[in-house]
Design an enzyme around this catalytic site. Sequence first.
Site, PDB file in Angstrom:
ATOM      1  N   PRO A   2       0.826  -1.217   0.000  1.00  0.00           N
ATOM      2  CA  PRO A   2       0.000   0.000   0.000  1.00  0.00           C
ATOM      3  C   PRO A   2       0.857   1.262   0.000  1.00  0.00           C
ATOM      4  CG  PRO A   2      -0.596  -1.476   1.800  1.00  0.00           C
ATOM      5  CD  PRO A   2       0.685  -1.984   1.220  1.00  0.00           C
ATOM      6  N   GLU A   3       0.598   2.160  -0.929  1.00  0.00           N
ATOM      7  CA  GLU A   3       1.264   3.460  -0.968  1.00  0.00           C
ATOM      8  C   GLU A   3       0.193   4.512  -0.659  1.00  0.00           C
ATOM      9  OE1 GLU A   3       3.740   3.954  -4.476  1.00  0.00           O
ATOM     10  OE2 GLU A   3       4.139   1.817  -4.565  1.00  0.00           O
ATOM     11  N   LYS A  59       2.262   7.215   4.391  1.00  0.00           N
ATOM     12  CA  LYS A  59       1.597   5.908   4.342  1.00  0.00           C
ATOM     13  C   LYS A  59       1.059   5.485   5.705  1.00  0.00           C
ATOM     14  CE  LYS A  59       5.157   4.717   1.022  1.00  0.00           C
ATOM     15  NZ  LYS A  59       6.292   3.790   0.816  1.00  0.00           N
ATOM     16  N   HIS A 101      -6.673 -14.190  10.053  1.00  0.00           N
ATOM     17  CA  HIS A 101      -5.497 -13.725  10.781  1.00  0.00           C
ATOM     18  C   HIS A 101      -5.776 -12.327  11.355  1.00  0.00           C
ATOM     19  CE1 HIS A 101      -1.119 -13.615  11.621  1.00  0.00           C
ATOM     20  NE2 HIS A 101      -1.351 -12.312  11.608  1.00  0.00           N
ATOM     21  N   ARG A 119       2.728 -11.536   7.641  1.00  0.00           N
ATOM     22  CA  ARG A 119       4.192 -11.537   7.639  1.00  0.00           C
ATOM     23  C   ARG A 119       4.771 -10.695   8.773  1.00  0.00           C
ATOM     24  NH1 ARG A 119       5.078 -10.029   1.500  1.00  0.00           N
ATOM     25  NH2 ARG A 119       7.273 -10.435   1.886  1.00  0.00           N
ATOM     26  N   ARG A 269      16.283  -2.404  -5.339  1.00  0.00           N
ATOM     27  CA  ARG A 269      14.876  -2.529  -5.715  1.00  0.00           C
ATOM     28  C   ARG A 269      14.727  -2.373  -7.219  1.00  0.00           C
ATOM     29  NH1 ARG A 269      11.169   0.622  -1.588  1.00  0.00           N
ATOM     30  NH2 ARG A 269       9.690  -0.865  -2.459  1.00  0.00           N
TER      31      ARG A 269
END
Length: 279
Positions: A2-3, A59, A101, A119, A269
């Site tokens: 998510p940005e 964010k 979860h 995670r 990246r």
Amino acid sequence: MPELPEVEAVVRTLRPILEGQRIRCVHVFHPIALKPQRAPCLAELATDQCIQRVDRKGKYVLLLLDRGLLTLHFRLDGQLVWFANGAELLERANVKENGTHVDVAFEFGKGVLGFADRRHFGRVHAWDRWEDSSGLASLGVDALSKDFTVARFRDLLAASVRPLKDFLLDQTWVAGLGNIYSCEALWHARLDPRRRAKSLRPEEARRLHKAIVSVLRRALECCLHPAPDFHDSQWWFQGLQKILRAYDREGEPCRRCGAAIRRIEQSGRSTYCCRKCQK
Ligand SMILES: [Zn+2]
């Protein structure tokens, strides 16, 4: 991951659900989601407080309380899940068969909001004052705020010798862009991601500013239609693929010049760009 547009869509959807609601209690299933804070700190700060406002910076989702605030950061794939009530939460959360979860949950009179990240990179934190959060305090100008002007952006660019892509990812200059939308903005602005930030001419800085704002606005529209559905734990944003021009399109033709989109590595990246028309 998510940005800014995804987080803004979450905030706009949450606002009418949460504003004015009192946190009856806090459930911590996986304390790792609070690290380095501890469960008693969160419960002590949040319990019995009303959510005055739901906001965003960069964010981060901000839940502003009567006193202090909570910050939620989704990192790679954190998300929110809504439960009808505490009984449903305890029945479904983290059970082996068909369970959902949940790391941390906030119980309200009208339902329960769960924060989940399988995670365990995502974080929920409680703060007396926003200045106490080093993450929040270090953020630069938010890319969709009115403070993000061409003049301000030009000054920031002029102060950095880093490659454009790294500059855009660094949240301390401009907050909100991640890997996807920084690649997209550079493609729209026809700028090589390896150029040094301070090498941009005023006209190029203006072009990049315009590209950032329009890429984020377009993605936000996409993220709001359809809006996030917190009732569905499998829900994710749809349709973003169709607005992407560079990101994850390695080998496909550039929509502007037809040359193949290349993938290059920058600071570990992937960057996607057209080597022919991004100069
Ligand atoms: Zn091209």
